[in-house]
Design a protein around this motif. Structure first.
Motif, PDB file in Angstrom:
ATOM      1  N   ALA A  46       0.844  -1.195   0.000  1.00 15.71           N
ATOM      2  CA  ALA A  46       0.000   0.000   0.000  1.00 15.71           C
ATOM      3  C   ALA A  46       0.876   1.242   0.000  1.00 15.71           C
ATOM      4  O   ALA A  46       2.000   1.219   0.492  1.00 15.71           O
ATOM      5  CB  ALA A  46      -0.926   0.009   1.213  1.00 15.71           C
ATOM      6  N   GLU A  55      -4.023   7.193  -2.427  1.00 16.52           N
ATOM      7  CA  GLU A  55      -3.478   5.977  -1.847  1.00 16.52           C
ATOM      8  C   GLU A  55      -3.768   4.831  -2.792  1.00 16.52           C
ATOM      9  O   GLU A  55      -4.786   4.843  -3.498  1.00 16.52           O
ATOM     10  CB  GLU A  55      -4.060   5.712  -0.451  1.00 16.52           C
ATOM     11  CG  GLU A  55      -5.570   5.673  -0.389  1.00 16.52           C
ATOM     12  CD  GLU A  55      -6.076   5.706   1.037  1.00 16.52           C
ATOM     13  OE1 GLU A  55      -5.853   6.708   1.741  1.00 16.52           O
ATOM     14  OE2 GLU A  55      -6.707   4.710   1.447  1.00 16.52           O
ATOM     15  N   TYR A  57      -3.284   0.369  -3.504  1.00 19.23           N
ATOM     16  CA  TYR A  57      -3.140  -0.940  -2.879  1.00 19.23           C
ATOM     17  C   TYR A  57      -2.824  -1.992  -3.927  1.00 19.23           C
ATOM     18  O   TYR A  57      -3.260  -1.894  -5.076  1.00 19.23           O
ATOM     19  CB  TYR A  57      -4.424  -1.338  -2.161  1.00 19.23           C
ATOM     20  CG  TYR A  57      -4.808  -0.424  -1.026  1.00 19.23           C
ATOM     21  CD1 TYR A  57      -5.611   0.687  -1.248  1.00 19.23           C
ATOM     22  CD2 TYR A  57      -4.354  -0.672   0.265  1.00 19.23           C
ATOM     23  CE1 TYR A  57      -5.952   1.535  -0.208  1.00 19.23           C
ATOM     24  CE2 TYR A  57      -4.695   0.167   1.318  1.00 19.23           C
ATOM     25  CZ  TYR A  57      -5.487   1.270   1.071  1.00 19.23           C
ATOM     26  OH  TYR A  57      -5.827   2.102   2.109  1.00 19.23           O
ATOM     27  N   SER A  58      -2.134  -3.025  -3.501  1.00 21.07           N
ATOM     28  CA  SER A  58      -1.969  -4.172  -4.387  1.00 21.07           C
ATOM     29  C   SER A  58      -3.296  -4.919  -4.459  1.00 21.07           C
ATOM     30  O   SER A  58      -4.110  -4.868  -3.525  1.00 21.07           O
ATOM     31  CB  SER A  58      -0.867  -5.098  -3.866  1.00 21.07           C
ATOM     32  OG  SER A  58      -1.267  -5.709  -2.654  1.00 21.07           O
ATOM     33  N   LYS A  62      -6.321  -5.420  -1.474  1.00 19.18           N
ATOM     34  CA  LYS A  62      -7.388  -4.425  -1.638  1.00 19.18           C
ATOM     35  C   LYS A  62      -8.668  -4.920  -0.989  1.00 19.18           C
ATOM     36  O   LYS A  62      -9.082  -6.062  -1.185  1.00 19.18           O
ATOM     37  CB  LYS A  62      -7.606  -4.159  -3.126  1.00 19.18           C
ATOM     38  CG  LYS A  62      -8.318  -2.863  -3.431  1.00 19.18           C
ATOM     39  CD  LYS A  62      -8.373  -2.628  -4.940  1.00 19.18           C
ATOM     40  CE  LYS A  62      -7.001  -2.448  -5.529  1.00 19.18           C
ATOM     41  NZ  LYS A  62      -7.038  -2.176  -6.981  1.00 19.18           N
ATOM     42  N   THR A  66      -5.862  -1.355   5.019  1.00 25.35           N
ATOM     43  CA  THR A  66      -6.046   0.092   4.889  1.00 25.35           C
ATOM     44  C   THR A  66      -4.797   0.807   5.376  1.00 25.35           C
ATOM     45  O   THR A  66      -4.343   0.570   6.501  1.00 25.35           O
ATOM     46  CB  THR A  66      -7.248   0.574   5.716  1.00 25.35           C
ATOM     47  OG1 THR A  66      -8.428  -0.123   5.297  1.00 25.35           O
ATOM     48  CG2 THR A  66      -7.463   2.075   5.520  1.00 25.35           C
ATOM     49  N   LEU A  78      -0.819   0.545   9.013  1.00 24.34           N
ATOM     50  CA  LEU A  78      -1.409  -0.413   8.085  1.00 24.34           C
ATOM     51  C   LEU A  78      -2.346  -1.295   8.894  1.00 24.34           C
ATOM     52  O   LEU A  78      -1.902  -2.086   9.726  1.00 24.34           O
ATOM     53  CB  LEU A  78      -0.347  -1.265   7.394  1.00 24.34           C
ATOM     54  CG  LEU A  78      -0.885  -2.213   6.329  1.00 24.34           C
ATOM     55  CD1 LEU A  78      -1.397  -1.414   5.114  1.00 24.34           C
ATOM     56  CD2 LEU A  78       0.174  -3.211   5.873  1.00 24.34           C
ATOM     57  N   HIS A 106       4.706   0.568  -6.489  1.00 20.67           N
ATOM     58  CA  HIS A 106       4.901  -0.782  -5.973  1.00 20.67           C
ATOM     59  C   HIS A 106       6.311  -1.311  -6.223  1.00 20.67           C
ATOM     60  O   HIS A 106       6.642  -2.426  -5.800  1.00 20.67           O
ATOM     61  CB  HIS A 106       3.902  -1.728  -6.618  1.00 20.67           C
ATOM     62  CG  HIS A 106       3.944  -1.680  -8.111  1.00 20.67           C
ATOM     63  ND1 HIS A 106       4.873  -2.357  -8.858  1.00 20.67           N
ATOM     64  CD2 HIS A 106       3.194  -0.988  -8.999  1.00 20.67           C
ATOM     65  CE1 HIS A 106       4.668  -2.092 -10.131  1.00 20.67           C
ATOM     66  NE2 HIS A 106       3.666  -1.261 -10.239  1.00 20.67           N
TER      67      HIS A 106
END
Length: 124
Positions: A46, A55, A57-58, A62, A66, A78, A106
């Protein structure tokens, strides 16, 4: 140089939750969580901009994880819910001063500052 320190890892049963924290010694504008399981490449989990403008997320986390921050305390979080055995890994907090986009966040090579990591183990 920015210093980062993670905490909050541990062992949980599948379906459980954990909250990781990352305290930062300086002001950073782009921070992320990565994880690395034995024998695997470091994976972006994330990412968040300090100004809250976005923001990411992978796909693997997801809807379950959060990322958030407390700017006053310079702390990154996290929240991990519905944990699965495949979430088992060492989790790292990272920061970068490079421009970051949805296509690059990422990539661990974009980050120059790293914490020591905190282990998360999820039992089935």
């Amino acid at each position: 140089q920015v210093q980062l320190m993670e905490s909050g890892g541990g062992s949980v049963q599948a379906g459980g939750s954990l909250r990781l924290s990352c305290t930062t010694s300086g002001i950073t504008y782009r921070r992320a969580w990565f994880r690395q399981a034995p024998g695997k490449e470091r994976e972006g989990v994330a990412f968040i901009f300090r100004d809250g403008s976005g923001e990411w997320y992978s796909d693997s986390v997801k809807g379950r994880f959060t990322i958030s921050q407390d700017r006053a305390r310079n702390t990154l979080y996290l929240d991990m819910n519905i944990l699965k055995p495949e979430d088992t890994a060492m989790y790292y907090c990272a920061a970068t001063s490079r421009p970051i986009s949805r296509d690059t966040w990422h990539n661990w090579r974009e980050y120059g500052d790293w914490g020591q990591g905190t282990q998360v183990t999820v039992a089935s």
